[in-house]
Motif scaffolding. Structure first.
Motif, short mmCIF file in Angstrom:
data_model
loop_
_atom_site.label_atom_id
_atom_site.label_comp_id
_atom_site.label_asym_id
_atom_site.label_seq_id
_atom_site.Cartn_x
_atom_site.Cartn_y
_atom_site.Cartn_z
N CYS A 4 67.68 18.72 -3.85
CA CYS A 4 66.29 19.19 -3.79
C CYS A 4 65.68 18.75 -2.46
O CYS A 4 65.57 17.56 -2.18
CB CYS A 4 65.49 18.62 -4.96
N THR A 5 65.32 19.72 -1.62
CA THR A 5 64.72 19.41 -0.32
C THR A 5 63.20 19.34 -0.45
O THR A 5 62.59 20.07 -1.24
CB THR A 5 65.10 20.46 0.73
N ILE A 6 62.59 18.48 0.39
CA ILE A 6 61.14 18.22 0.31
C ILE A 6 60.57 18.28 1.73
O ILE A 6 61.14 17.71 2.66
CB ILE A 6 60.88 16.82 -0.29
N ASN A 37 61.68 24.69 1.63
CA ASN A 37 61.96 23.55 0.76
C ASN A 37 61.69 23.89 -0.70
O ASN A 37 60.85 24.74 -1.03
CB ASN A 37 61.08 22.36 1.18
N ARG A 38 62.39 23.19 -1.59
CA ARG A 38 62.16 23.38 -3.04
C ARG A 38 60.83 22.77 -3.45
O ARG A 38 60.09 23.34 -4.27
CB ARG A 38 63.31 22.73 -3.82
N LYS A 67 61.21 19.51 7.20
CA LYS A 67 62.16 19.13 6.16
C LYS A 67 62.18 17.61 6.18
O LYS A 67 62.86 16.99 6.98
CB LYS A 67 63.55 19.71 6.43
N THR A 118 65.47 14.71 1.33
CA THR A 118 66.27 15.43 0.34
C THR A 118 66.69 14.45 -0.75
O THR A 118 67.08 13.31 -0.46
CB THR A 118 67.53 16.04 0.98
#
Length: 559
Positions: free
Chosen positions: A23-25, A31-32, A43, A46
């Protein structure tokens, strides 16, 4: 799958579910989990779920990432229940953290993060299979591949929005789940090998990954998906490693050519390209390739060779190396001649390294291979036409253009057409010390080949005019040959001394005299000086340079 709680700076709480284990933040729409704020990176971080727990990775944003109010660097984990992740004024918590899974028995292990030694062992195991075992392995691999595609469709994985590292990690996790759950896989098959083989084929170059990693393999030839030959220590042999299908070969080719702006399809079924390490690649697909898509990879040495290495290999003597170093430094125009696979580009790399660092060099290549370290260096690479047949930039176009770039030296990877005329023109108009290579079996053949290439430029020039251009432009021809045993040696260093009538005069300075084969099957012989003193060295002496003429006295160097 990851279940993550997000608390905003205003105290609002939301929960996000990631259907995959990454899950990328950040603040980018890719990003998710999207966070707002100018201090949030595009980004930023993660969160990964791995076999041994959940990890958080910081991507280097200036505001950083904290766990339990402690700033982390790189990757932190595994996270424990109740640990909080802080990004700027946001708080995140992973809600579905589980205890680390116990280690599986070796036979059922599906970790795809194998060491280089394990990868080598797997390759050796694959090469020891019987034909029936290999067919069984291919059937299992195809089944796993099919299940992976279904899983990606069900989870709606958008591969285009993932980086190469994310795609490889997410795919590996899915493959591990598939292999662990599949009860139809024969018990004798190593799950590590299965995961690695499918992963390489889906996001890498398939079975070629192991061959590329094997430093003893110098060339890889894929004739069809089930027929791969390799060159190891100068000898050709068939590998038992295979692709699962013809489409897998085509997919591997596309993964090679797409990042460098090349294409391959029915309208353009041939392509020259390179790997990230500089290895040269040629690929041909049907309808031109009758047995199916094929690939030829000439691997690039991970270690940059120097002249002393070639002396140690027996390709030349120390005296010959000193001579070549001098003629390069003193701006002689040189052509390296040889057959396919004889080591012309390697020798060009070595000789180009002797160009003084205060000179401006422009290199021109079809596929970039040269590895020069001089500071004032410009590299140019040709470009094929696009799907509409436009945009072609040929080697000849680049050679013409580089004359306007104020080069001290021009280095052309290989002359194979009309660019030979432009190269001779450059050599005759103040760009002394230029180097190139050409395909020929002897220095005399090399001159004939250059004549033909000049005629390919479309200029209606008489043969005598072409020969006069060659005689005044080219100073030395260095002939490199590859023998049947795989040995590569410089067989001639020849000086071009001018014209006599309509014939270009040549003078051999150093030669390699063959004396048969040794007990190890390798060619045996000696490099000798012919006793002739190059006219170029006599010119250097008149300029006041200290010249050691003893190196040209007849001498033997037993190999």
């Amino acid at each position: 799958m990851l279940h993550i709680a997000v608390i905003t700076p205003k105290g609002q709480r939301t929960e996000e579910e990631c259907t995959i284990d990454t899950c990328t933040i950040g603040k980018s729409d890719e990003n998710r989990i999207i966070l707002q704020g100018w201090t949030v990176g595009r980004k930023h971080a993660t969160i990964h779920r791995r076999k041994d727990g959940v990890y958080v990775e910081d991507h280097g944003a200036s505001s950083g990432t904290k766990v339990n109010n402690q700033k982390i660097s790189g990757t932190y984990g595994p996270l424990k229940k109740g640990e909080e992740i802080t990004i700027c004024d946001y708080t995140l918590a992973v809600l579905d953290i589980e205890e680390a899974l116990p280690e599986a028995a070796p036979a059922a292990s599906v970790s795809a993060v194998a060491s280089p030694m394990a990868a080598s062992d797997n390759a050796e195991t694959a090469e020891g299979m019987s034909s029936s075992d290999r067919e069984e392995m291919i059937a299992v691999l195809k089944n796993i591949h099919g299940q992976l595609i279904k899983q990606m469709d069900l989870r709606r994985v958008d591969v285009n929005r993932q980086s190469e590292e994310e795609l490889r990690e997410n795919t590996r996790v899915m493959l591990e789940e598939i292999v662990a759950a599949d009860r139809n896989i024969p018990a004798h098959m190593d799950r590590v090998v299965l995961v690695k083989r499918v992963l390489d084929e889906v996001v890498g170059l398939g079975p070629l990954e192991d061959l590329i990693a094997d430093e003893s393999v110098s060339e890889i030839m894929v004739n069809s998906f089930e027929e791969i030959f390799i060159e190891r220590k100068g000898q050709l042999m068939k590998s038992d490693i295979t692709f699962t299908s013809n489409q897998s070969v085509v997919s591997a080719i596309e993964r090679i050519v797409t990042p460098i702006g090349r294409r391959i399809d029915e309208s353009s079924p041939m392509v020259d390209a390179r790997l990230k390490d500089g290895s040269r690649v040629n690929a041909v697909i049907p309808p031109l390739a009758l047995k199916g898509a094929n690939i030829t990879i000439r691997k690039f040495s991970k270690k940059k060779l120097v002249g002393e290495d070639l002396v140690r290999f027996g390709s030349m003597t120390p005296v010959m190396l000193q001579f070549l170093k001098t003629v390069v430094e003193q701006k002689s125009n040189i052509i390296i001649s040889g057959g396919t696979g004889s080591g012309k580009t390697t020798l060009l790399n070595v000789m180009s390294s002797y160009i003084p660092k205060d000179e401006r060099i422009v290199t021109v290549e079809d596929a970039a291979e040269l590895q020069l370290s001089q500071p004032n260096l410009v590299g140019l690479e040709s470009r094929p036409a696009n799907a509409e047949g436009k945009g072609l930039v040929s080697i000849r176009d680049l050679v013409k253009n580089c004359l306007r770039m104020r080069p001290d030296r021009i280095v052309v990877g290989e002359c194979r057409g009309g660019e030979a005329l432009d190269m001779l023109t450059a050599m005759n108009t103040g760009h002394d010390g230029s180097l190139t290579t050409a395909h020929a079996n002897t220095p005399r053949d090399c001159l004939a080949r250059i004549e033909v290439m000049v005629m390919m430029a479309g200029m209606d020039l008489p043969v005598r005019a072409i020969r006069e251009q060659i005689a005044s432009a080219v100073k030395f021809i260095v002939q490199q040959n590859r023998f049947a045993c795989g040995s590569r040696k410089i067989t001639h260093i020849t000086e071009v001394t001018g014209m006599e009538g309509d014939i270009i005069q040549l003078q051999d300075i150093f030669l390699y005299k063959r004396e048969g084969f040794g007990p190890d099957g390798k060619v045996k012989g000696q490099h000798i000086a012919t006793g002739q003193i190059p006219e170029f060295y006599e010119e250097l002496a008149t300029r006041g340079l200290e010249i050691d003429f003893n190196m040209f006295a007849s001498q033997d160097k037993r190999l």
